[in-house]
Design an enzyme around this catalytic site. Structure first.
Site, short mmCIF file in Angstrom:
data_model
loop_
_atom_site.label_atom_id
_atom_site.label_comp_id
_atom_site.label_asym_id
_atom_site.label_seq_id
_atom_site.Cartn_x
_atom_site.Cartn_y
_atom_site.Cartn_z
N CYS A 1 0.77 -1.21 0.00
CA CYS A 1 0.00 0.00 0.00
C CYS A 1 0.82 1.29 0.00
O CYS A 1 0.57 2.17 -0.79
CB CYS A 1 -0.88 -0.08 1.21
SG CYS A 1 -2.13 1.10 1.27
N ASN B 1 4.10 -1.69 -4.83
CA ASN B 1 2.65 -1.54 -4.81
C ASN B 1 2.12 -2.00 -6.15
O ASN B 1 2.76 -1.74 -7.18
CB ASN B 1 2.24 -0.07 -4.63
CG ASN B 1 2.41 0.40 -3.21
OD1 ASN B 1 2.61 -0.41 -2.31
ND2 ASN B 1 2.32 1.70 -3.01
N GLY B 2 0.94 -2.62 -6.16
CA GLY B 2 0.37 -3.07 -7.43
C GLY B 2 0.28 -4.58 -7.45
O GLY B 2 0.43 -5.25 -6.42
N GLU C 1 -18.61 0.78 6.46
CA GLU C 1 -17.14 0.85 6.41
C GLU C 1 -16.52 0.94 7.79
O GLU C 1 -15.52 0.30 8.06
CB GLU C 1 -16.70 2.10 5.63
CG GLU C 1 -16.72 1.95 4.15
CD GLU C 1 -16.19 3.19 3.47
OE1 GLU C 1 -16.80 4.26 3.61
OE2 GLU C 1 -15.15 3.08 2.80
N LYS D 1 -6.84 3.27 1.59
CA LYS D 1 -7.31 4.62 1.23
C LYS D 1 -7.41 4.80 -0.27
O LYS D 1 -8.42 5.28 -0.77
CB LYS D 1 -6.39 5.68 1.85
CG LYS D 1 -6.79 7.11 1.54
CD LYS D 1 -8.15 7.45 2.11
CE LYS D 1 -8.59 8.86 1.83
NZ LYS D 1 -10.03 9.04 2.08
N HIS E 1 -41.50 -4.04 -2.84
CA HIS E 1 -41.32 -5.08 -3.87
C HIS E 1 -40.39 -6.19 -3.39
O HIS E 1 -39.85 -6.92 -4.21
CB HIS E 1 -40.79 -4.44 -5.16
CG HIS E 1 -41.75 -3.45 -5.76
ND1 HIS E 1 -42.97 -3.83 -6.27
CD2 HIS E 1 -41.69 -2.10 -5.87
CE1 HIS E 1 -43.61 -2.74 -6.71
NE2 HIS E 1 -42.85 -1.69 -6.47
N ARG F 1 -3.49 5.04 4.93
CA ARG F 1 -3.95 4.34 3.73
C ARG F 1 -4.48 2.95 4.05
O ARG F 1 -5.10 2.32 3.21
CB ARG F 1 -2.80 4.24 2.73
CG ARG F 1 -2.26 5.59 2.30
CD ARG F 1 -0.99 5.43 1.52
NE ARG F 1 -1.23 4.71 0.30
CZ ARG F 1 -1.40 5.28 -0.88
NH1 ARG F 1 -1.36 6.58 -0.98
NH2 ARG F 1 -1.63 4.56 -1.94
N TRP G 1 -0.69 -3.98 2.32
CA TRP G 1 -2.10 -4.37 2.41
C TRP G 1 -2.20 -5.63 1.58
O TRP G 1 -1.99 -5.60 0.36
CB TRP G 1 -2.96 -3.25 1.85
CG TRP G 1 -4.43 -3.42 2.01
CD1 TRP G 1 -5.13 -3.40 3.18
CD2 TRP G 1 -5.40 -3.58 0.96
NE1 TRP G 1 -6.47 -3.54 2.93
CE2 TRP G 1 -6.66 -3.66 1.58
CE3 TRP G 1 -5.33 -3.67 -0.42
CZ2 TRP G 1 -7.83 -3.83 0.86
CZ3 TRP G 1 -6.49 -3.83 -1.14
CH2 TRP G 1 -7.73 -3.91 -0.49
N GLU H 1 -24.82 6.45 0.25
CA GLU H 1 -23.59 6.91 0.89
C GLU H 1 -23.68 6.73 2.41
O GLU H 1 -22.69 6.38 3.06
CB GLU H 1 -23.32 8.37 0.48
CG GLU H 1 -22.16 9.05 1.18
CD GLU H 1 -20.84 8.29 1.11
OE1 GLU H 1 -20.71 7.33 0.31
OE2 GLU H 1 -19.94 8.64 1.88
N LYS I 1 -20.93 4.53 4.41
CA LYS I 1 -20.11 5.05 5.51
C LYS I 1 -20.31 4.22 6.77
O LYS I 1 -19.38 3.87 7.46
CB LYS I 1 -20.53 6.50 5.75
CG LYS I 1 -19.55 7.54 5.99
CD LYS I 1 -18.54 7.98 4.98
CE LYS I 1 -18.02 7.01 3.97
NZ LYS I 1 -17.65 7.62 2.74
C1 F6R Z 1 -15.56 5.29 0.92
C2 F6R Z 1 -14.33 5.25 0.23
C3 F6R Z 1 -14.22 4.50 -1.07
C4 F6R Z 1 -13.69 5.48 -2.10
C5 F6R Z 1 -13.37 4.77 -3.41
C6 F6R Z 1 -12.88 5.74 -4.46
O1 F6R Z 1 -15.49 6.00 2.10
O2 F6R Z 1 -13.41 5.85 0.68
O3 F6R Z 1 -15.41 3.93 -1.49
O4 F6R Z 1 -14.65 6.49 -2.27
O5 F6R Z 1 -12.40 3.77 -3.19
O6 F6R Z 1 -11.72 6.39 -4.07
P1 F6R Z 1 -11.23 7.70 -4.81
O7 F6R Z 1 -12.23 8.76 -4.54
O8 F6R Z 1 -9.89 8.00 -4.23
O9 F6R Z 1 -11.17 7.36 -6.27
#
Ligand code: F6R
Length: 606
Positions: free
Chosen positions: A2, A99-100, A487, A601, A503, A27, A73, A480, A484
């Site tokens: 990560c 990373n990757g 998560e 992140k 339904h 992250r 990660w 959303e 949240k």
């Molecule tokens: C939710 C969250 C993820 C990001 C998604 C996109 O709280 O953090 O769902 O929104 O991984 O990330 P970005 O905006 O960096 O492309």
């Protein structure tokens, strides 16, 4: 993946690496490690758990002024010490952080194993270390190029080699990597946050680019070994910008920072006289703006939900068909790219692999893409034809909050620009501008209600499963809210269109499954109240997120009242108590709020 950090300079490398890694902690990761070149050879230290666990396990003094570090990660293999990075070659000479994902790792492992190489980890990264060490090229750069020519996939790597103890060789393909240019010292990092203590002078590597850094210079070059001659750019990021500012968690600090960050975002961008937005970065004149017949928004996770809020704003204000689609699915369905569609990539990090691939798919087929991006100079920002920077400031908590508010506001401004070259009247434009200007003060009012929201959240946290419901404009808000909540609280939270409940999902309603209902004061209030009735009649407990004067009455066990704005902008404010609700639910459950389990992140892998 990560986080990556590398150092070469006149200081002792270990404290710089450990400090850099702790700045990347946000992250999300499950293990950490460093490798330092010392007079006695390479010293590698790895640990499952936090950077502070790694730091505590280090011996007192480790000499060495060149080193690399990583927070991992897990992707290939579980979170164990052997799988942590740096990964090294069999003789310990070459160390790599990565990373990757290397797509052909398993076939390369088989081939290397057949040649007698003994693997000590399950990682794809270890393959790179063996390939570099096994290369017959005379230089480290040549050996890294050799290795890269044999692998397919995405990577940001930093490599050190005992035979070339003065340097780090780095390469990027699909995962972010930055060089930091200091005074007789150089840095490599996957993220600006790792550099802010040391330098504001940075070089962004492009995909397919490599770099060599020594204490006195850096060189960037292509896979054909042509110099790419990059100049450093100066970044505007203070160390303090990434502090906690007296809060217990970044998520809390970032939610409460929104009145200030939104004001900053709007500054200079609203044109009261003409009732429109000033968005120079779009690189689109009125004639081009008028030419679009459709808008397609691409983002992932919460950015996708912000895109759904944005699509509704664009349809309502500009009357152009608009929709949002998960960027993670887009390229797999061989999408039809239309010349008169405006494609909008939305991303906080600007590095989300799925969104970046969607941008490339659009561009490959000749489409026009703009970016709504927070991180300046990130891959999506650079690859888009123009865009709107979100100016939310660094977002550290894994769960995105302020960036989403800024995305929704960015869409409102885009809707104004598209609307005002069409049928949106000047007075309607001015009405929206006045609404946007009211946002910071109204967000403050929501923050004042935090003790009440926290109480409701603690109560909801006791339920193992929740529904979030909304209708039309309120549906992405519900999505959303559920996102949240799940998560950070790890509770099962599912969003539904209020209209769809009957339904099917109504079968789940009983006293054990609470529902959070988004009930704005708008043309659909009566319909939303009817949905609440259906839930209440089946013994379901309800929490309403609503506006002053909406008669939720006895239907809801609790209600959270949000200041009213213009109907098109209401979703922005309705989302904010849901952020606080998720935060307080997780707090009451004692979770690691800023680094929720299993999440990272910026998701720079597919
Ligand atoms: C939710 C969250 C993820 C990001 C998604 C996109 O709280 O953090 O769902 O929104 O991984 O990330 P970005 O905006 O960096 O492309």
């Amino acid at each position: 993946m990560c986080g990556i950090v590398g150092y070469v300079g006149s200081q002792s490398a270990v404290p710089v690496l450990v400090e850099g890694l702790s700045r990347l902690e946000y992250r999300g990761y499950d293990s950490a490690g460093i490798a330092v070149l010392s007079a006695k050879g390479t010293r590698v230290f790895r640990k499952v758990g936090r950077v502070r666990d790694l730091e505590a396990s280090l011996p007192g003094r480790i000499a060495g002024k060149v080193g690399i570090g990583h927070t991992r990660w897990a992707t290939h293999g579980p979170a164990t010490q052997d799988n942590a990075h740096p990964q090294t070659s069999a003789d310990g000479r070459v160390s790599v952080v990565h990373n990757g994902i290397i797509d052909n790792a398993s076939s390369l492992r088989e081939r290397l194993a057949a040649q007698g190489v003994k693997f000590t980890s399950d990682t794809d990264t270890e393959v790179i270390a063996h390939l570099v060490a096994g290369s017959e090229a005379g230089t480290l750069e040549g050996a890294v190029l050799d290795a890269l020519s044999r692998i397919t996939g995405t990577y940001a790597i930093a490599v050190i080699d005992e035979r070339r103890p003065d340097r780090i060789v780095a390469a990027r393909n699909g995962s972010p990597l930055i060089l930091g240019v200091g005074d007789r010292e150089m840095f490599v990092a996957s993220d600006l946050a790792a550099l802010v203590r040391h330098t504001t002078s940075v070089v962004h590597l492009d995909d397919g680019e490599l770099a060599t850094v020594t204490s006195s210079e850096f060189r960037t070059f292509s896979r054909d070994e042509e110099n790419t001659a990059k100049s450093p750019t100066s970044i505007d990021l203070e160390t303090d910008d990434v502090g906690l500012d007296g809060h217990q968690h970044y998520m809390h600090s970032e939610i409460l920072e929104q009145p200030t960050s939104v004001e900053r975002m709007l500054r200079g961008r609203l044109d009261d006289r003409f009732g429109t937005a000033r968005l120079d970065g779009l690189n689109l004149g009125p004639r081009q703006l008028r030419g679009f017949r459709r808008v397609k928004i691409l983002g992932c996770g919460s950015a996708y939900y912000a895109g759904q809020i944005g699509a509704a704003m664009i349809e309502e204000l500009a009357r152009i068909p608009a929709d949002a689609e998960p960027a993670s699915e887009f390229r797999y369905r061989n999408p039809i790219i239309e010349p008169d569609t405006l494609y909008v990539a939305v991303s906080q990090s600007g590095e989300t692999a799925d969104t970046a691939f969607a941008v490339r798919e659009v561009k490959r087929k000749g489409g026009q893409v703009i970016g709504l991006v927070n991180v300046v100079g990130s891959a999506i920002a650079r690859e888009s034809d123009g865009g709107i920077y979100l100016h939310a400031g660094p977002e550290i908590a894994v769960a995105s909050t302020k960036a989403l508010t800024h995305m929704a506001i960015g869409f409102a401004m885009l809707a104004l620009s598209l609307g005002r070259v069409r049928d949106l009247s000047i007075s309607d434009g001015q009405r929206i501008i006045a609404g946007l200007r009211s946002l910071p003060g109204q967000i403050l009012q929501i923050a004042d209600d935090e003790p009440h929201i926290a109480e409701v959240a603690r109560d909801l946290a006791a339920a193992p499963s929740l529904f979030f419901i909304g209708r039309v404009r309120g549906f992405p808000v519900a999505r959303e809210g559920a996102q949240k909540f799940k998560e950070v609280s790890y509770r099962h939270a599912e969003a539904y269109q209020a209209s769809e409940l009957k339904h099917g999902p109504l079968a789940l309603i009983d006293e054990s499954l609470p529902t959070v209902a988004i009930v704005p004061d708008d043309e659909l209030t009566e319909r939303n109240l009817a949905s609440m009735q259906q839930i209440a009649a089946r013994g379901g407990r309800l929490v309403a997120i609503t506006h002053p004067g909406v008669a939720v009455g006895a239907l809801a066990a609790a209600s959270i009242t949000v200041p009213k704005n213009e109907p098109e902008l209401d979703p922005i404010l309705l989302t904010i108590p849901l952020q606080l609700m998720a935060y307080h639910a997780a707090l009451s459950l004692g979770h690691d709020i800023d680094k929720p389990r299993n999440l990272a992140k910026s998701v720079t892998v597919e």
